[in-house]
Design an enzyme around this catalytic site. Sequence first.
Site, PDB file in Angstrom:
ATOM      1  N   LYS A 196      11.086   3.764   7.843  1.00  0.00           N
ATOM      2  CA  LYS A 196      11.123   2.584   8.722  1.00  0.00           C
ATOM      3  C   LYS A 196      12.503   1.910   8.878  1.00  0.00           C
ATOM      4  O   LYS A 196      13.235   2.250   9.772  1.00  0.00           O
ATOM      5  CB  LYS A 196      10.044   1.595   8.303  1.00  0.00           C
ATOM      6  CG  LYS A 196       8.636   2.168   8.560  1.00  0.00           C
ATOM      7  CD  LYS A 196       7.577   1.110   8.703  1.00  0.00           C
ATOM      8  CE  LYS A 196       6.337   1.642   9.379  1.00  0.00           C
ATOM      9  NZ  LYS A 196       5.403   2.359   8.486  1.00  0.00           N
ATOM     10  N   ASP A 251       5.771   3.957  -2.603  1.00  0.00           N
ATOM     11  CA  ASP A 251       5.938   4.104  -1.161  1.00  0.00           C
ATOM     12  C   ASP A 251       6.536   2.795  -0.658  1.00  0.00           C
ATOM     13  O   ASP A 251       5.829   1.802  -0.479  1.00  0.00           O
ATOM     14  CB  ASP A 251       4.583   4.392  -0.516  1.00  0.00           C
ATOM     15  CG  ASP A 251       4.679   4.520   1.007  1.00  0.00           C
ATOM     16  OD1 ASP A 251       5.708   4.105   1.574  1.00  0.00           O
ATOM     17  OD2 ASP A 251       3.723   5.026   1.618  1.00  0.00           O
ATOM     18  N   PHE A 268      -1.815   2.939   2.887  1.00  0.00           N
ATOM     19  CA  PHE A 268      -1.469   3.783   4.033  1.00  0.00           C
ATOM     20  C   PHE A 268      -0.224   4.578   3.684  1.00  0.00           C
ATOM     21  O   PHE A 268       0.807   4.004   3.375  1.00  0.00           O
ATOM     22  CB  PHE A 268      -1.216   2.958   5.304  1.00  0.00           C
ATOM     23  CG  PHE A 268      -0.886   3.832   6.479  1.00  0.00           C
ATOM     24  CD1 PHE A 268      -1.897   4.491   7.185  1.00  0.00           C
ATOM     25  CD2 PHE A 268       0.431   4.030   6.869  1.00  0.00           C
ATOM     26  CE1 PHE A 268      -1.590   5.327   8.255  1.00  0.00           C
ATOM     27  CE2 PHE A 268       0.743   4.865   7.941  1.00  0.00           C
ATOM     28  CZ  PHE A 268      -0.270   5.514   8.629  1.00  0.00           C
TER      29      PHE A 268
HETATM   30  C1  LIG Z   1       4.671   3.586   8.264  1.00  0.00           C
HETATM   31  C2  LIG Z   1       4.316   3.985   6.901  1.00  0.00           C
HETATM   32  C3  LIG Z   1       4.149   5.340   6.549  1.00  0.00           C
HETATM   33  C4  LIG Z   1       4.235   6.452   7.556  1.00  0.00           C
HETATM   34  O1  LIG Z   1       5.486   6.530   8.158  1.00  0.00           O
HETATM   35  P1  LIG Z   1       5.652   7.427   9.489  1.00  0.00           P
HETATM   36  O2  LIG Z   1       7.117   7.363   9.773  1.00  0.00           O
HETATM   37  O3  LIG Z   1       4.816   6.792  10.548  1.00  0.00           O
HETATM   38  O4  LIG Z   1       5.179   8.792   9.157  1.00  0.00           O
HETATM   39  C5  LIG Z   1       3.858   5.620   5.236  1.00  0.00           C
HETATM   40  N1  LIG Z   1       3.728   4.645   4.304  1.00  0.00           N
HETATM   41  C6  LIG Z   1       3.891   3.359   4.618  1.00  0.00           C
HETATM   42  C7  LIG Z   1       3.783   2.328   3.540  1.00  0.00           C
HETATM   43  C8  LIG Z   1       4.171   2.974   5.917  1.00  0.00           C
HETATM   44  O5  LIG Z   1       4.298   1.680   6.223  1.00  0.00           O
END
Ligand SMILES: *Cc1c(COP(=O)(O)O)cnc(C)c1O
Length: 397
Positions: free
Chosen positions: A242, A213, A129
């Site tokens: 986050k 990521d 994701f």
């Molecule tokens: C939450 C998340 C995203 C997206 O972040 P947003 O602030 O919602 O755009 C991307 N990659 C990972 C691994 C995430 O947990």
Amino acid sequence: MSEALMSTYARVDLAFERGEGPYLYTADGRRYLDFGSGIAVTALGHSHPHLVRAIQEQAAKLWHVSNLFRSPEQEKLASRLVANSFADKAFFCNSGAEANEGAVKIARKYFASKGQPEKWRIITFEGCFHGRTLAMLAATNNKKYLEGFGEKVNGFDQVPLDLAALKAAITGETAAVMIEPIQGEGGIRTVEPEMMRAIRKLCDDKGLLLILDEIQTGMGRTGKLFAHEWSGITPDIMSLAKGLGGGFPVGAVLATEEAASGMAPGTHGTTFGGNIMAMVAANAVLDVMLEPGFFDGVQTRASYFKQQLTMLADRYPDIVEEIRGQGFLMALKCKPLNSDVAAAMREEHLLGVLAGDNTVRLMPPLTIPEKDLAEGVNRLEAACQRLRAAGKAGAAA
Ligand SMILES: *Cc1c(COP(=O)(O)O)cnc(C)c1O
């Protein structure tokens, strides 16, 4: 719930008025133990006094000046992130998806500026994701999220989490490999350290950039500042968001000097990114996390938590199929429907977050005391009993 809100979320009918540490309070005084942390965001819990003070003091001085001027707050945060990571350069934005977009742009520009503009494709992994922007939908490649939004953005190739599949997907057009050290939304699926090292080596051998990521895994979630530290490798580019602002919206892309070498003035930008309030919040988060012994404390309490969860799973094999994760990025792989488990937890005033593969994530704040972890496990046990009494144990197995 308000008719005026666009119906993009399946919200729980609960609203909170204030928070303190790992607890959230409704307006009528009901108290919930928060193992969701706003989806791994409130890393230091709610109303952390150091964060509150920093934001209050800054709010009275100056909020925003744009990136047309120097920013001492950005310079401070960048130099601290750089000093505590593999990176030489930082760029600030407002969210996770935006950080990933930046990471991909940096990787593409790197090759373009070296005279290899044909190298622009990014390889991602099944179950990942990376966010909800149009490009990150393509990177994530989840049918459910892509449907109805037109032709998928080109430039992303997805493979199973398997070294042979990755090797086979690399072409002369590949610029980078992008991966989460632990797939978060996908259901807390850990990429084993040997696999992380093998991917790093493959990127080196093939001249590709490695993008991590760490939006969910970073900022101490796994018990180290960044999850890749557990495998001993470093990326070329990393996205953060986050936990970075402890609840204030902020994202960042970190990169080595080499990987960022294509990013000349005008190549990327944002109005809000690096906003002073966001920088102050993130600097305050780092003040706490960089205190000597902070991560030792996280690791000690996290291993207690894991041990308690493992014992619970042994007592309730009809509810908990498996305990997953590391540090305070944990999940229960459920036998009943994960939404039923989360609902039973809420009945016991314990909050978790659903994830893929029928899991419920448990992500308490990194600062949570052991007694509140124990309380959480007690509530989880009560939720398990509730599920048994309701005849829901083992339902999804
Ligand atoms: C939450 C998340 C995203 C997206 O972040 P947003 O602030 O919602 O755009 C991307 N990659 C990972 C691994 C995430 O947990």
